[in-house]
Design a protein around this motif. Structure first.
Motif, short mmCIF file in Angstrom:
data_model
loop_
_atom_site.label_atom_id
_atom_site.label_comp_id
_atom_site.label_asym_id
_atom_site.label_seq_id
_atom_site.Cartn_x
_atom_site.Cartn_y
_atom_site.Cartn_z
N LEU A 12 13.09 18.62 -29.14
CA LEU A 12 12.55 18.87 -30.48
C LEU A 12 13.26 17.98 -31.49
O LEU A 12 14.49 17.97 -31.56
N ALA A 13 12.48 17.23 -32.26
CA ALA A 13 13.03 16.47 -33.39
C ALA A 13 12.47 17.07 -34.66
O ALA A 13 11.26 17.12 -34.87
N ILE A 14 13.35 17.56 -35.50
CA ILE A 14 12.96 18.18 -36.76
C ILE A 14 13.26 17.20 -37.87
O ILE A 14 14.39 16.73 -38.02
N ILE A 15 12.24 16.88 -38.66
CA ILE A 15 12.40 15.96 -39.77
C ILE A 15 12.44 16.79 -41.05
O ILE A 15 11.47 17.46 -41.40
N GLY A 16 13.57 16.77 -41.73
CA GLY A 16 13.73 17.54 -42.96
C GLY A 16 14.88 18.52 -42.88
O GLY A 16 14.89 19.41 -42.02
N GLY A 17 15.86 18.34 -43.78
CA GLY A 17 17.05 19.18 -43.77
C GLY A 17 17.06 20.20 -44.88
O GLY A 17 18.11 20.48 -45.48
N GLY A 18 15.91 20.79 -45.16
CA GLY A 18 15.84 21.92 -46.08
C GLY A 18 15.94 23.23 -45.33
O GLY A 18 16.29 23.26 -44.14
N ILE A 19 15.59 24.32 -45.99
CA ILE A 19 15.78 25.62 -45.36
C ILE A 19 14.89 25.81 -44.15
O ILE A 19 15.32 26.38 -43.14
N ASN A 20 13.65 25.34 -44.18
CA ASN A 20 12.77 25.53 -43.03
C ASN A 20 13.23 24.69 -41.85
O ASN A 20 13.28 25.17 -40.71
N GLY A 21 13.57 23.42 -42.10
CA GLY A 21 14.03 22.58 -41.01
C GLY A 21 15.30 23.09 -40.36
O GLY A 21 15.42 23.16 -39.13
N ILE A 209 8.57 16.74 -29.02
CA ILE A 209 7.82 17.37 -30.10
C ILE A 209 8.51 17.03 -31.41
O ILE A 209 9.75 17.03 -31.50
N VAL A 210 7.72 16.74 -32.44
CA VAL A 210 8.24 16.54 -33.79
C VAL A 210 7.81 17.71 -34.66
O VAL A 210 6.65 18.12 -34.63
N VAL A 211 8.76 18.25 -35.43
CA VAL A 211 8.45 19.25 -36.45
C VAL A 211 8.58 18.59 -37.81
O VAL A 211 9.66 18.10 -38.17
N ASN A 212 7.49 18.56 -38.53
CA ASN A 212 7.46 17.97 -39.87
C ASN A 212 7.79 19.06 -40.87
O ASN A 212 6.94 19.84 -41.28
#
Length: 502
Positions: A12-21, A209-212
């Motif tokens: 899993l690659a998560i793009i975005g370092g806010g609360i959801n990411g 998988i990428v999580v935007n």
């Protein structure tokens, strides 16, 4: 970052370092998934550090018939308090009744529902009060009589993000800040992610998988991946102001305005009052979001309708603004747009998959993360277990949810050289983890350089090595709120020291 041939393949690659990411990263890493998180700036640099700092059900959403969202949000309040009792605490809100605005029966009905649909247990219920006698009436203009007091919660929003990232990393996630995704390419059943660090260094990552989870930039990332999307996003800016303390008690206020909007006035960092928020459609850049002069004046005028002590834009010490990426549900007014979330999974046969996170609010981030990981379960063979984050404390939160006073007393006893304000700030920021950098110190000098207002070399070193802080602004405005107190010379001294670190 290295060449593609040497790069590991992440689940899993998560793009975005806010609360959801960061919430998704924590949940997935805790279930055995190999996780990569990429953030182009600092963690919580955008919307997730620009909230009204509330863990709340959203009382005003009831009049927009968002009962499911309110129920889900209310059910999360005490769960989040339990896992992070250092950065989340209960707060009582005073709601004055104003003749000519919402009728009294409607307020009573809304507060009755608010008390009963969310599984409230530890938080006290709503009470009717007479503002002519209640302490919360003293700072208000004469003429306010009947009012109500109800419960919600306060949160240090930026620290909530960082602690989720820290826990994810402790469970094996690879966290890369200041790493911007430039392009994504599908290579069969996995993605190749082309990224660039702030230093200019480039490299590639691979993931199944990428999580935007890029918040208001969700559509921009899709363009970089050449992926279409059928959803419409509405960007709504919320702005806040901070002024010197307007009242001495511990309650917050929920105020109504004649245009139908509401705003809050909240005790903030001991010596200040936080006032917000506005709701304005945002059409400008996402890189430098700021409160407009009109929004600042609007919030001052709103406060002046209620408080005896008038404020003007010249009295504002700090302003901040964030852009909320809301699902466009066709609402006419920005404040009426849903705060619910949507998860759009693109899973073409034989192609690498992408999950797009649309909308959401900080109170429901944990539930969103659970749902996101569950949605991806069929495509993650290594994933095991179910929802675990509701019962596992965040770093520093491993003490009873009602035990903050005891934790602060213990710090005051063991570190008597800290004054009351410093103990309060440190305990509420780090919880039990404070002792990791306070260590065996017996005097302030044992903590190294003192940069001012209680910030020491030991704390700054901890924030750089454990919490990804790279600049003075990271420390002063996200890891702490000491930026409200530091002068230019103190900030520059901290910055020079950080730049000299390896």
């Amino acid at each position: 970052m290295s060449s593609q041939a040497a790069d590991p393949l992440y689940d899993l690659a998560i793009i975005g370092g806010g609360i959801n990411g960061c919430g998704i990263a924590r949940d997935a890493a805790g279930r055995g998934v190999s996780v990569l998180l990429l953030e182009k700036g600092d963690l919580a640099q955008g919307t997730s550090s620009a909230s009204t700092k509330l863990i709340h059900g959203g009382l005003r959403y009831l009049e927009h018939y968002e009962f499911g969202l309110v129920r889900e949000s209310l059910s999360e309040r005490e769960r989040l308090w339990k896992i992070a009792p250092h950065i989340i605490h209960p707060l009582r809100f005073v709601l004055p009744w104003v003749p000519g605005l919402r009728p009294r029966w409607l307020l009573r009905l809304g507060l009755f529902l608010y008390d009963h649909i969310g599984g409230r247990r530890a938080l006290p219920p709503t009470q009717s009060i007479d503002l002519r006698r209640h302490p919360a009436g003293a700072p208000l203009k004469p003429g306010f009589g009947r009012g109500y007091v109800y419960s919600d919660g306060w949160v240090d929003d930026a620290r909530l993000v960082i602690l989720n990232a820290r826990d994810a990393a402790d469970r094996g996630a690879s966290i890369h800040t200041r790493t911007e995704v430039m392009r994504l390419e599908r290579a069969g059943e996995y993605w190749t992610i082309h990224a660039r660090r702030a230093s200019g260094e480039t490299g590639r990552f691979r993931a199944r998988i990428v999580v935007n989870a890029t918040g208001p930039s969700v559509l921009d990332l899709l363009a970089r991946a050449d992926v279409p999307i059928n959803r419409e996003i509405r960007l709504v800016r919320g702005s806040h102001i901070v002024v010197s303390r307007l009242f001495d008690h511990d309650c917050a206020y929920f105020f109504q305005l004649p245009d139908g909007r509401i705003f809050f006035a909240i005790p903030y960092e001991r010596d200040f009052t936080l006032i917000g928020t506005t709701d304005s459609d945002h059409h400008g850049s996402l890189d430098h979001v700021a409160a407009s002069a009109q929004e600042v004046a609007y919030l001052c005028d709103g406060a002046n309708r209620y408080f005896a002590r008038a404020i003007a834009p010249a009295d504002v010490i700090w302003t901040y603004a964030g852009v909320r990426p809301l699902v466009d549900d066709g609402s006419g007014k920005p404040e009426a747009a849903t705060r619910g979330y949507r998860l759009d999974l693109q899973d073409g046969e034989g192609e690498a998959r992408m999950l797009n996170v649309l909308g959401g609010k900080i109170t429901t981030y944990r539930r969103l993360a659970v749902e996101a990981v569950d949605r991806l379960k069929p495509f993650l063979p290594s994933l095991s277990g179910k929802d675990w984050t509701a019962g596992a404390p965040l770093p520093g939160g491993d003490f009873p949810m009602t035990g903050l006073a005891d934790l602060l007393s213990g710090l005051a006893r063991d570190y008597p050289f800290l004054d009351r304000g410093e103990v309060d700030r440190i305990g509420r920021a780090y919880g039990t983890a404070a002792r990791r950098w306070l260590g065996d110190a017996r005097r302030l000098d044992d903590l190294g350089i003192h940069f001012g207002h209680g910030l020491t070399q030991a704390e700054a070193h901890y924030l750089m090595t454990r919490e990804w802080a790279r600049t003075a602004r990271d420390i002063l405005w996200r890891r702490t709120k000491l930026g409200l107190r530091f002068d230019a010379d103190q900030s520059a001294r901290l910055s020079r020291w950080m730049e000299e670190r390896p």
